[in-house]
Design a protein around this motif. Structure first.
Motif, PDB file in Angstrom:
ATOM      1  N   ARG A 202      -1.006 -45.969  -8.753  1.00 50.11           N
ATOM      2  CA  ARG A 202      -1.126 -44.526  -8.989  1.00 50.11           C
ATOM      3  C   ARG A 202      -0.987 -44.207 -10.481  1.00 50.11           C
ATOM      4  N   LYS A 203      -0.007 -44.831 -11.129  1.00 47.49           N
ATOM      5  CA  LYS A 203       0.198 -44.575 -12.558  1.00 47.49           C
ATOM      6  C   LYS A 203      -0.991 -45.033 -13.384  1.00 47.49           C
ATOM      7  N   LEU A 204      -1.548 -46.189 -13.043  1.00 46.95           N
ATOM      8  CA  LEU A 204      -2.713 -46.698 -13.773  1.00 46.95           C
ATOM      9  C   LEU A 204      -3.883 -45.728 -13.643  1.00 46.95           C
ATOM     10  N   GLY A 205      -4.152 -45.264 -12.436  1.00 44.16           N
ATOM     11  CA  GLY A 205      -5.227 -44.304 -12.232  1.00 44.16           C
ATOM     12  C   GLY A 205      -4.989 -43.015 -12.999  1.00 44.16           C
ATOM     13  N   ALA A 206      -3.764 -42.507 -12.943  1.00 36.28           N
ATOM     14  CA  ALA A 206      -3.437 -41.271 -13.662  1.00 36.28           C
ATOM     15  C   ALA A 206      -3.587 -41.459 -15.168  1.00 36.28           C
ATOM     16  N   MET A 207      -3.137 -42.613 -15.688  1.00 34.50           N
ATOM     17  CA  MET A 207      -3.270 -42.860 -17.128  1.00 34.50           C
ATOM     18  C   MET A 207      -4.737 -42.884 -17.547  1.00 34.50           C
ATOM     19  N   ALA A 208      -5.575 -43.542 -16.766  1.00 36.63           N
ATOM     20  CA  ALA A 208      -7.002 -43.622 -17.090  1.00 36.63           C
ATOM     21  C   ALA A 208      -7.626 -42.226 -17.105  1.00 36.63           C
ATOM     22  N   ILE A 209      -7.286 -41.409 -16.110  1.00 43.22           N
ATOM     23  CA  ILE A 209      -7.829 -40.053 -16.043  1.00 43.22           C
ATOM     24  C   ILE A 209      -7.313 -39.195 -17.194  1.00 43.22           C
ATOM     25  N   LEU A 210      -6.014 -39.272 -17.470  1.00 40.32           N
ATOM     26  CA  LEU A 210      -5.443 -38.476 -18.564  1.00 40.32           C
ATOM     27  C   LEU A 210      -6.022 -38.883 -19.921  1.00 40.32           C
ATOM     28  N   MET A 211      -6.290 -40.164 -20.113  1.00 40.51           N
ATOM     29  CA  MET A 211      -6.879 -40.613 -21.378  1.00 40.51           C
ATOM     30  C   MET A 211      -8.269 -40.005 -21.571  1.00 40.51           C
ATOM     31  N   GLN A 212      -9.049 -39.923 -20.510  1.00 37.23           N
ATOM     32  CA  GLN A 212     -10.370 -39.305 -20.608  1.00 37.23           C
ATOM     33  C   GLN A 212     -10.252 -37.788 -20.787  1.00 37.23           C
ATOM     34  N   ALA A 213      -9.309 -37.178 -20.095  1.00 38.54           N
ATOM     35  CA  ALA A 213      -9.112 -35.727 -20.212  1.00 38.54           C
ATOM     36  C   ALA A 213      -8.657 -35.338 -21.612  1.00 38.54           C
ATOM     37  N   GLY A 214      -8.005 -36.254 -22.311  1.00 37.73           N
ATOM     38  CA  GLY A 214      -7.553 -35.965 -23.667  1.00 37.73           C
ATOM     39  C   GLY A 214      -8.694 -35.649 -24.622  1.00 37.73           C
ATOM     40  N   VAL A 215      -9.882 -36.149 -24.324  1.00 37.94           N
ATOM     41  CA  VAL A 215     -11.024 -35.904 -25.213  1.00 37.94           C
ATOM     42  C   VAL A 215     -12.147 -35.111 -24.550  1.00 37.94           C
ATOM     43  N   HIS A 216     -11.954 -34.742 -23.289  1.00 35.43           N
ATOM     44  CA  HIS A 216     -12.974 -33.966 -22.572  1.00 35.43           C
ATOM     45  C   HIS A 216     -12.315 -32.744 -21.946  1.00 35.43           C
ATOM     46  N   GLY A 217     -12.323 -31.637 -22.687  1.00 34.60           N
ATOM     47  CA  GLY A 217     -11.665 -30.413 -22.238  1.00 34.60           C
ATOM     48  C   GLY A 217     -12.141 -29.918 -20.888  1.00 34.60           C
ATOM     49  N   GLU A 218     -13.441 -30.103 -20.596  1.00 32.27           N
ATOM     50  CA  GLU A 218     -13.972 -29.624 -19.316  1.00 32.27           C
ATOM     51  C   GLU A 218     -13.360 -30.390 -18.146  1.00 32.27           C
ATOM     52  N   LEU A 219     -13.012 -31.664 -18.356  1.00 29.47           N
ATOM     53  CA  LEU A 219     -12.337 -32.454 -17.326  1.00 29.47           C
ATOM     54  C   LEU A 219     -10.880 -32.021 -17.216  1.00 29.47           C
TER      55      LEU A 219
END
Length: 102
Positions: free
Chosen positions: A63-80
């Motif tokens: 769960r943490k790995l998935g959340a980290m991957a998503i948060l890393m992408q969200a850090g540079v994609h405001g729409e996400l």
């Protein structure tokens, strides 16, 4: 004969506005992996596992790995970022940190 090593890539597709996942041969991305490992050291999963560890990787680690991957992408994609409904231990600060002043 063993299968060639692979790397899994998580990325945000701006055209479809979806998170995507694909697996590639590591030889195709090894230079990028080497550069980033030299720069940041990477992160072990589980995060507290020592190098060469064979500790189990459990549900919470996944769960943490998935959340980290998503948060890393969200850090540079405001729409996400606007679509996230993820609970974190601390609120996420999406602003760019300012360098310390002397």
């Amino acid at each position: 004969m063993s299968k060639p090593p692979r790397a899994t890539i998580v990325f945000y597709d701006e055209e479809t506005q979806q998170l995507k996942l694909c697996t590639v041969f590591r030889r195709e991305v090894q230079a990028v992996i080497d550069r980033e490992m030299a720069r940041s050291g990477g992160m072990t999963i589980p995060p507290d596992a020592p190098e060469d560890s064979s500790l189990p990787i459990g549900d919470e680690d996944a769960r943490k790995l998935g959340a980290m991957a998503i948060l890393m992408q969200a850090g540079v994609h405001g729409e996400l970022r606007k679509r996230l409904r993820i609970t974190t231990a601390e609120p996420v600060k999406w602003t760019t940190p300012q360098p310390p002043t002397e």
